[in-house]
Scaffold this active site. Structure first.
Site, PDB file in Angstrom:
ATOM      1  N   ASP A 208       0.870  -1.171   0.000  1.00  0.00           N
ATOM      2  CA  ASP A 208       0.000   0.000   0.000  1.00  0.00           C
ATOM      3  C   ASP A 208       0.911   1.226   0.000  1.00  0.00           C
ATOM      4  O   ASP A 208       1.677   1.438   0.940  1.00  0.00           O
ATOM      5  CB  ASP A 208      -0.893  -0.028   1.261  1.00  0.00           C
ATOM      6  CG  ASP A 208      -1.910   1.107   1.272  1.00  0.00           C
ATOM      7  OD1 ASP A 208      -1.794   2.033   0.442  1.00  0.00           O
ATOM      8  OD2 ASP A 208      -2.828   1.075   2.114  1.00  0.00           O
ATOM      9  N   ALA A 210       0.526   4.979  -0.185  1.00  0.00           N
ATOM     10  CA  ALA A 210      -0.421   6.101  -0.171  1.00  0.00           C
ATOM     11  C   ALA A 210       0.249   7.436   0.131  1.00  0.00           C
ATOM     12  O   ALA A 210      -0.398   8.478   0.054  1.00  0.00           O
ATOM     13  CB  ALA A 210      -1.525   5.831   0.852  1.00  0.00           C
ATOM     14  N   LYS A 243      -2.742  12.150  -1.507  1.00  0.00           N
ATOM     15  CA  LYS A 243      -1.931  12.980  -0.626  1.00  0.00           C
ATOM     16  C   LYS A 243      -0.836  13.715  -1.384  1.00  0.00           C
ATOM     17  O   LYS A 243      -0.678  14.924  -1.240  1.00  0.00           O
ATOM     18  CB  LYS A 243      -1.309  12.119   0.482  1.00  0.00           C
ATOM     19  CG  LYS A 243      -2.259  11.819   1.626  1.00  0.00           C
ATOM     20  CD  LYS A 243      -3.089  10.601   1.384  1.00  0.00           C
ATOM     21  CE  LYS A 243      -4.038  10.348   2.548  1.00  0.00           C
ATOM     22  NZ  LYS A 243      -4.869   9.168   2.316  1.00  0.00           N
TER      23      LYS A 243
END
Ligand code: LMR
Length: 394
Positions: A208, A210, A243
Protein backbone atom coordinates in the site's frame (compact mmCIF):
# COMPACT_ATOMS: atom_id res chain seq x y z
CA UNK A 1 -35.20 -6.85 2.31
CA UNK A 2 -33.93 -3.56 3.65
CA UNK A 3 -35.27 -4.18 7.17
CA UNK A 4 -32.88 -7.16 7.30
CA UNK A 5 -29.88 -4.85 7.29
CA UNK A 6 -27.97 -4.37 10.51
CA UNK A 7 -26.25 -1.14 11.49
CA UNK A 8 -22.62 -1.23 10.36
CA UNK A 9 -19.79 -0.18 12.66
CA UNK A 10 -18.83 3.44 12.11
CA UNK A 11 -15.35 4.07 10.69
CA UNK A 12 -13.43 5.49 13.65
CA UNK A 13 -11.50 8.00 11.52
CA UNK A 14 -14.52 9.35 9.67
CA UNK A 15 -16.67 9.40 12.82
CA UNK A 16 -14.06 11.55 14.57
CA UNK A 17 -14.14 13.99 11.63
CA UNK A 18 -17.83 14.62 12.39
CA UNK A 19 -17.34 15.00 16.16
CA UNK A 20 -14.62 17.58 15.45
CA UNK A 21 -16.88 19.53 13.08
CA UNK A 22 -19.63 19.59 15.73
CA UNK A 23 -17.31 20.90 18.48
CA UNK A 24 -18.04 24.63 18.88
CA UNK A 25 -14.69 25.46 20.56
CA UNK A 26 -12.76 28.00 18.50
CA UNK A 27 -9.31 26.80 19.59
CA UNK A 28 -9.90 23.09 18.88
CA UNK A 29 -7.07 21.26 17.09
CA UNK A 30 -7.75 18.53 14.51
CA UNK A 31 -5.11 15.81 14.43
CA UNK A 32 -7.60 13.22 13.15
CA UNK A 33 -8.19 12.32 9.51
CA UNK A 34 -5.14 12.01 7.28
CA UNK A 35 -5.47 15.15 5.21
CA UNK A 36 -2.54 17.55 4.79
CA UNK A 37 -3.07 21.06 6.12
CA UNK A 38 -0.73 24.02 5.84
CA UNK A 39 0.14 26.40 8.70
CA UNK A 40 -3.16 28.22 8.15
CA UNK A 41 -5.09 24.96 8.55
CA UNK A 42 -6.00 24.86 4.86
CA UNK A 43 -5.70 21.89 2.52
CA UNK A 44 -4.54 23.81 -0.55
CA UNK A 45 -4.95 22.86 -4.19
CA UNK A 46 -1.34 22.45 -5.29
CA UNK A 47 -0.01 25.01 -7.78
CA UNK A 48 0.72 22.47 -10.51
CA UNK A 49 -2.77 21.00 -10.13
CA UNK A 50 -4.33 24.46 -10.60
CA UNK A 51 -2.19 25.09 -13.68
CA UNK A 52 -2.99 21.69 -15.15
CA UNK A 53 -6.71 22.20 -14.45
CA UNK A 54 -6.66 25.51 -16.31
CA UNK A 55 -4.84 23.95 -19.27
CA UNK A 56 -7.25 21.02 -19.24
CA UNK A 57 -10.31 23.26 -19.16
CA UNK A 58 -9.00 25.11 -22.18
CA UNK A 59 -7.96 22.06 -24.17
CA UNK A 60 -10.40 19.28 -23.27
CA UNK A 61 -12.84 18.67 -26.10
CA UNK A 62 -14.76 15.65 -24.85
CA UNK A 63 -15.91 13.88 -21.72
CA UNK A 64 -16.50 10.59 -23.53
CA UNK A 65 -15.38 7.39 -21.81
CA UNK A 66 -11.68 6.60 -21.64
CA UNK A 67 -10.96 2.87 -21.23
CA UNK A 68 -11.70 0.34 -18.51
CA UNK A 69 -8.21 0.74 -17.07
CA UNK A 70 -8.37 4.52 -17.52
CA UNK A 71 -6.11 6.43 -19.88
CA UNK A 72 -3.08 4.14 -20.35
CA UNK A 73 -0.81 7.22 -20.26
CA UNK A 74 -1.79 7.69 -16.60
CA UNK A 75 -0.85 4.12 -15.71
CA UNK A 76 2.49 4.45 -17.49
CA UNK A 77 3.32 7.79 -15.84
CA UNK A 78 2.49 6.58 -12.34
CA UNK A 79 4.06 3.17 -12.89
CA UNK A 80 7.32 4.88 -13.82
CA UNK A 81 7.13 7.25 -10.84
CA UNK A 82 6.67 4.31 -8.48
CA UNK A 83 8.83 1.60 -10.01
CA UNK A 84 11.42 3.41 -12.14
CA UNK A 85 13.22 0.65 -14.01
CA UNK A 86 13.04 -1.88 -11.16
CA UNK A 87 10.94 -4.36 -13.17
CA UNK A 88 10.61 -5.38 -16.83
CA UNK A 89 7.52 -3.42 -17.93
CA UNK A 90 6.33 -6.42 -19.97
CA UNK A 91 5.48 -8.07 -16.63
CA UNK A 92 3.43 -5.16 -15.31
CA UNK A 93 -0.35 -4.86 -15.53
CA UNK A 94 -2.18 -1.84 -14.15
CA UNK A 95 -5.57 -0.23 -13.88
CA UNK A 96 -6.71 3.17 -12.65
CA UNK A 97 -8.98 2.95 -9.62
CA UNK A 98 -11.12 5.34 -7.56
CA UNK A 99 -8.40 6.35 -5.09
CA UNK A 100 -5.98 4.16 -3.18
CA UNK A 101 -8.88 2.54 -1.34
CA UNK A 102 -10.32 1.53 -4.72
CA UNK A 103 -6.96 -0.05 -5.58
CA UNK A 104 -6.96 -2.04 -2.34
CA UNK A 105 -10.52 -3.17 -2.91
CA UNK A 106 -9.73 -4.25 -6.50
CA UNK A 107 -6.58 -6.01 -5.28
CA UNK A 108 -8.52 -8.03 -2.72
CA UNK A 109 -11.08 -8.88 -5.41
CA UNK A 110 -8.22 -10.05 -7.66
CA UNK A 111 -6.72 -12.17 -4.85
CA UNK A 112 -10.15 -13.68 -4.23
CA UNK A 113 -10.48 -14.67 -7.89
CA UNK A 114 -7.00 -16.16 -8.15
CA UNK A 115 -6.59 -17.64 -4.70
CA UNK A 116 -9.80 -17.62 -2.65
CA UNK A 117 -8.33 -19.47 0.33
CA UNK A 118 -5.23 -17.29 0.69
CA UNK A 119 -4.61 -15.57 4.00
CA UNK A 120 -3.87 -11.84 3.89
CA UNK A 121 -1.37 -10.76 6.55
CA UNK A 122 -1.66 -7.28 8.06
CA UNK A 123 0.71 -5.31 10.24
CA UNK A 124 -0.40 -4.89 13.86
CA UNK A 125 -1.62 -2.20 13.80
CA UNK A 126 -2.67 -1.12 10.31
CA UNK A 127 -5.04 1.33 8.63
CA UNK A 128 -8.46 0.17 9.94
CA UNK A 129 -9.96 0.06 6.45
CA UNK A 130 -7.56 -2.76 5.48
CA UNK A 131 -9.17 -5.38 7.75
CA UNK A 132 -12.58 -3.87 7.12
CA UNK A 133 -12.36 -4.39 3.34
CA UNK A 134 -10.78 -7.84 3.65
CA UNK A 135 -13.45 -8.97 6.12
CA UNK A 136 -16.17 -7.58 3.86
CA UNK A 137 -14.71 -9.58 0.95
CA UNK A 138 -14.78 -12.75 3.05
CA UNK A 139 -11.03 -13.39 2.92
CA UNK A 140 -8.91 -14.84 5.70
CA UNK A 141 -6.62 -12.57 7.70
CA UNK A 142 -3.60 -12.90 9.96
CA UNK A 143 -1.46 -10.33 11.76
CA UNK A 144 2.27 -9.84 12.01
CA UNK A 145 3.93 -7.87 14.82
CA UNK A 146 5.04 -4.45 13.63
CA UNK A 147 5.03 -1.73 16.28
CA UNK A 148 7.13 -1.79 19.40
CA UNK A 149 5.02 0.04 21.99
CA UNK A 150 8.06 0.65 24.20
CA UNK A 151 10.36 2.28 21.63
CA UNK A 152 7.57 3.43 19.24
CA UNK A 153 9.76 2.01 16.48
CA UNK A 154 9.40 -1.09 14.30
CA UNK A 155 9.55 -4.41 16.14
CA UNK A 156 11.71 -5.87 13.40
CA UNK A 157 12.55 -9.10 15.24
CA UNK A 158 8.87 -9.77 15.96
CA UNK A 159 7.92 -8.85 12.39
CA UNK A 160 10.48 -11.20 10.83
CA UNK A 161 9.55 -14.02 13.19
CA UNK A 162 5.82 -13.71 12.44
CA UNK A 163 6.32 -13.37 8.69
CA UNK A 164 8.37 -16.54 8.60
CA UNK A 165 5.11 -18.34 9.48
CA UNK A 166 3.48 -17.27 6.19
CA UNK A 167 2.53 -20.06 3.79
CA UNK A 168 3.31 -20.13 0.05
CA UNK A 169 0.68 -18.01 -1.71
CA UNK A 170 -0.27 -16.01 1.38
CA UNK A 171 -0.45 -12.27 0.79
CA UNK A 172 1.63 -9.93 2.95
CA UNK A 173 0.25 -6.40 3.02
CA UNK A 174 3.08 -3.92 3.63
CA UNK A 175 3.07 -0.13 3.86
CA UNK A 176 5.60 1.05 1.26
CA UNK A 177 6.47 4.15 3.31
CA UNK A 178 5.03 6.38 6.03
CA UNK A 179 3.28 3.63 7.97
CA UNK A 180 -0.32 4.43 8.86
CA UNK A 181 -1.12 4.65 11.80
CA UNK A 182 2.24 4.47 13.59
CA UNK A 183 4.71 6.59 11.56
CA UNK A 184 7.41 3.98 12.31
CA UNK A 185 9.15 2.54 9.25
CA UNK A 186 11.80 -0.10 8.59
CA UNK A 187 15.19 1.14 7.39
CA UNK A 188 16.26 0.12 3.89
CA UNK A 189 18.53 -2.54 5.36
CA UNK A 190 15.61 -3.89 7.39
CA UNK A 191 13.53 -3.94 4.20
CA UNK A 192 16.22 -6.17 2.71
CA UNK A 193 15.84 -8.54 5.66
CA UNK A 194 12.06 -8.47 5.24
CA UNK A 195 12.40 -9.30 1.52
CA UNK A 196 14.88 -12.10 2.19
CA UNK A 197 12.66 -13.54 4.89
CA UNK A 198 9.56 -13.41 2.69
CA UNK A 199 11.33 -14.98 -0.28
CA UNK A 200 11.89 -18.08 1.80
CA UNK A 201 8.16 -18.45 2.52
CA UNK A 202 6.81 -18.17 -1.03
CA UNK A 203 4.34 -15.52 0.14
CA UNK A 204 3.29 -12.68 -2.18
CA UNK A 205 3.91 -9.05 -1.18
CA UNK A 206 1.18 -6.47 -1.59
CA UNK A 207 2.24 -2.87 -1.02
CA UNK A 208 0.00 0.00 0.00
CA UNK A 209 1.73 3.16 -1.22
CA UNK A 210 -0.42 6.10 -0.17
CA UNK A 211 2.18 8.65 0.97
CA UNK A 212 5.00 8.61 -1.59
CA UNK A 213 6.88 11.88 -1.17
CA UNK A 214 5.74 12.53 2.42
CA UNK A 215 8.55 10.63 4.16
CA UNK A 216 12.15 10.87 2.94
CA UNK A 217 11.47 12.14 -0.60
CA UNK A 218 9.67 11.06 -3.76
CA UNK A 219 12.29 8.58 -4.95
CA UNK A 220 13.43 7.53 -1.48
CA UNK A 221 9.86 6.64 -0.49
CA UNK A 222 9.65 4.26 -3.47
CA UNK A 223 12.87 2.46 -2.52
CA UNK A 224 11.26 -0.35 -0.50
CA UNK A 225 8.61 -0.89 -3.18
CA UNK A 226 11.29 -1.04 -5.90
CA UNK A 227 13.41 -3.39 -3.86
CA UNK A 228 10.51 -5.80 -3.37
CA UNK A 229 9.25 -5.45 -6.94
CA UNK A 230 12.72 -6.29 -8.28
CA UNK A 231 13.00 -9.48 -6.22
CA UNK A 232 9.60 -11.18 -6.22
CA UNK A 233 7.89 -12.99 -9.10
CA UNK A 234 4.52 -11.54 -8.12
CA UNK A 235 3.72 -8.25 -6.40
CA UNK A 236 0.58 -6.14 -6.03
CA UNK A 237 0.84 -2.39 -5.47
CA UNK A 238 -2.06 -0.13 -4.47
CA UNK A 239 -1.04 3.47 -5.06
CA UNK A 240 -2.81 6.70 -4.19
CA UNK A 241 -2.40 10.24 -5.53
CA UNK A 242 -4.70 11.71 -2.86
CA UNK A 243 -1.93 12.98 -0.63
CA UNK A 244 1.10 13.65 -2.81
CA UNK A 245 -0.97 15.50 -5.41
CA UNK A 246 -3.48 16.81 -2.83
CA UNK A 247 -6.43 15.60 -4.92
CA UNK A 248 -8.29 13.69 -2.21
CA UNK A 249 -11.79 14.13 -3.58
CA UNK A 250 -10.83 13.34 -7.19
CA UNK A 251 -10.34 9.67 -6.24
CA UNK A 252 -7.12 8.96 -8.11
CA UNK A 253 -5.46 5.60 -7.54
CA UNK A 254 -3.70 2.84 -9.42
CA UNK A 255 -3.53 -0.90 -8.94
CA UNK A 256 -0.33 -2.47 -10.27
CA UNK A 257 -0.02 -6.25 -10.61
CA UNK A 258 3.40 -7.66 -11.46
CA UNK A 259 3.24 -11.09 -13.08
CA UNK A 260 5.99 -13.73 -12.96
CA UNK A 261 6.70 -13.26 -16.68
CA UNK A 262 5.46 -11.46 -19.78
CA UNK A 263 3.42 -14.50 -20.86
CA UNK A 264 1.16 -14.22 -17.80
CA UNK A 265 0.80 -10.43 -17.99
CA UNK A 266 -2.01 -10.26 -20.61
CA UNK A 267 -4.47 -12.36 -18.58
CA UNK A 268 -3.64 -10.34 -15.44
CA UNK A 269 -4.18 -7.13 -17.40
CA UNK A 270 -7.46 -8.42 -18.78
CA UNK A 271 -8.61 -9.40 -15.30
CA UNK A 272 -7.92 -5.91 -13.94
CA UNK A 273 -10.03 -4.44 -16.75
CA UNK A 274 -12.75 -7.04 -16.10
CA UNK A 275 -12.81 -6.23 -12.37
CA UNK A 276 -13.13 -2.51 -13.05
CA UNK A 277 -16.06 -3.28 -15.38
CA UNK A 278 -17.80 -5.38 -12.75
CA UNK A 279 -17.38 -2.86 -9.96
CA UNK A 280 -17.74 0.58 -11.55
CA UNK A 281 -16.90 0.33 -15.28
CA UNK A 282 -14.66 3.29 -15.97
CA UNK A 283 -12.46 4.78 -13.26
CA UNK A 284 -12.63 8.53 -12.58
CA UNK A 285 -10.54 10.47 -15.09
CA UNK A 286 -10.16 14.07 -13.91
CA UNK A 287 -7.50 13.54 -11.22
CA UNK A 288 -5.71 10.90 -13.29
CA UNK A 289 -5.51 13.29 -16.24
CA UNK A 290 -4.07 16.08 -14.09
CA UNK A 291 -1.46 13.70 -12.68
CA UNK A 292 -0.54 12.55 -16.20
CA UNK A 293 -0.20 16.15 -17.42
CA UNK A 294 2.04 17.04 -14.48
CA UNK A 295 4.27 13.98 -14.73
CA UNK A 296 4.72 14.43 -18.48
CA UNK A 297 5.47 18.17 -18.46
CA UNK A 298 8.95 18.99 -17.08
CA UNK A 299 8.00 22.49 -15.86
CA UNK A 300 4.78 21.35 -14.16
CA UNK A 301 6.55 18.35 -12.69
CA UNK A 302 9.35 20.50 -11.26
CA UNK A 303 6.84 22.88 -9.69
CA UNK A 304 4.85 19.99 -8.21
CA UNK A 305 7.98 18.39 -6.79
CA UNK A 306 9.06 21.68 -5.24
CA UNK A 307 5.71 22.10 -3.51
CA UNK A 308 5.61 18.46 -2.41
CA UNK A 309 9.05 18.92 -0.91
CA UNK A 310 7.83 22.05 0.94
CA UNK A 311 4.98 19.99 2.37
CA UNK A 312 7.34 17.18 3.43
CA UNK A 313 9.88 19.50 5.01
CA UNK A 314 7.10 21.44 6.77
CA UNK A 315 5.91 18.25 8.45
CA UNK A 316 9.49 17.35 9.40
CA UNK A 317 10.05 20.71 11.04
CA UNK A 318 6.80 20.29 13.04
CA UNK A 319 8.11 16.90 14.18
CA UNK A 320 11.43 18.44 15.24
CA UNK A 321 9.70 21.28 17.09
CA UNK A 322 7.32 18.95 18.93
CA UNK A 323 10.14 16.61 19.99
CA UNK A 324 12.13 19.66 21.13
CA UNK A 325 9.23 21.14 23.15
CA UNK A 326 8.70 17.80 24.85
CA UNK A 327 12.42 17.34 25.48
CA UNK A 328 12.43 20.64 27.36
CA UNK A 329 9.30 19.90 29.34
CA UNK A 330 10.28 16.35 30.33
CA UNK A 331 14.03 16.81 30.61
CA UNK A 332 14.26 13.57 28.68
CA UNK A 333 14.37 12.25 25.16
CA UNK A 334 11.42 9.92 25.56
CA UNK A 335 9.42 11.71 22.85
CA UNK A 336 12.29 11.82 20.35
CA UNK A 337 10.55 9.09 18.36
CA UNK A 338 8.25 11.84 17.06
CA UNK A 339 11.19 13.31 15.12
CA UNK A 340 12.20 9.90 13.81
CA UNK A 341 8.77 8.91 12.53
CA UNK A 342 7.96 9.76 8.92
CA UNK A 343 4.87 10.75 7.01
CA UNK A 344 1.71 12.32 8.31
CA UNK A 345 1.19 10.16 11.33
CA UNK A 346 2.73 9.30 14.65
CA UNK A 347 1.31 6.99 17.25
CA UNK A 348 1.83 8.90 20.48
CA UNK A 349 1.34 5.92 22.77
CA UNK A 350 -1.40 7.43 24.94
CA UNK A 351 -4.19 5.34 26.48
CA UNK A 352 -7.75 5.70 25.14
CA UNK A 353 -8.57 7.55 28.37
CA UNK A 354 -5.76 10.03 27.83
CA UNK A 355 -6.89 10.53 24.23
CA UNK A 356 -10.33 11.34 25.58
CA UNK A 357 -8.91 13.81 28.10
CA UNK A 358 -6.97 15.53 25.32
CA UNK A 359 -10.22 15.87 23.42
CA UNK A 360 -12.53 16.87 26.27
CA UNK A 361 -10.21 19.09 28.27
CA UNK A 362 -7.94 20.50 25.59
CA UNK A 363 -9.99 20.29 22.38
CA UNK A 364 -7.21 18.23 20.77
CA UNK A 365 -8.56 15.51 18.50
CA UNK A 366 -6.58 12.40 17.64
CA UNK A 367 -7.72 8.87 16.72
CA UNK A 368 -8.54 6.62 19.69
CA UNK A 369 -5.32 4.61 19.27
CA UNK A 370 -3.45 7.94 19.76
CA UNK A 371 -2.59 8.38 16.09
CA UNK A 372 -1.89 12.07 15.46
CA UNK A 373 -1.87 13.78 12.10
CA UNK A 374 1.28 15.89 12.33
CA UNK A 375 0.04 18.10 9.47
CA UNK A 376 -2.80 19.26 11.72
CA UNK A 377 -0.26 21.23 13.76
CA UNK A 378 1.56 24.51 13.16
CA UNK A 379 4.36 26.27 15.02
CA UNK A 380 1.81 28.00 17.31
CA UNK A 381 -0.17 24.88 18.21
CA UNK A 382 2.86 22.64 18.81
CA UNK A 383 3.56 24.14 22.30
CA UNK A 384 -0.15 23.85 23.14
CA UNK A 385 -0.07 20.13 22.28
CA UNK A 386 3.21 19.63 24.18
CA UNK A 387 1.69 21.29 27.26
CA UNK A 388 -1.47 19.18 26.97
CA UNK A 389 0.57 15.96 26.62
CA UNK A 390 2.40 16.78 29.84
CA UNK A 391 -0.65 17.85 31.82
CA UNK A 392 -2.48 14.68 30.71
CA UNK A 393 0.39 12.62 32.14
CA UNK A 394 1.30 10.87 28.89
C1 LMR B 1 -6.54 8.30 7.08
O1 LMR B 1 -6.00 7.25 7.43
O2 LMR B 1 -6.92 9.17 7.88
C2 LMR B 1 -6.73 8.56 5.62
O3 LMR B 1 -6.19 7.52 4.86
C3 LMR B 1 -8.13 8.87 5.27
C4 LMR B 1 -9.04 7.69 5.34
O4 LMR B 1 -9.74 7.43 4.35
O5 LMR B 1 -9.10 7.02 6.37
Amino acid sequence: MLPNLKPQPADAILALMQVFRDDPRKDKIDLGVGVYKNAEGITPVMRAIKTAEKQLWESETTKAYTGLIGDPAYGVALRDMILGDAVDTARIAYAATPGGTGAIRQAVDLIKMASPTATIWLSAPTWPNHPSIIRHMGMKMAEYRYFDAATRGVDIAGMLEDLSGAKPGDIILLHGCCHNPTGANPTLSQWKDIAENLEKTGAIPMIDLAYQGFGEGLKEDAAATRLIASRFPEVLIAASCSKNFGIYRERTGLLIAISPNSATQPVTQGTLAYLNRQNFSFPPDHGARLVTMILNDPALKADWQTELEEVRLGMLSIREQLAQELRQRTNSNRFDFLAQHRGMFSRLGATPQQVETLRNTHGIYMIGDSRMNIAGLNSKTVPILAEAIISTGI
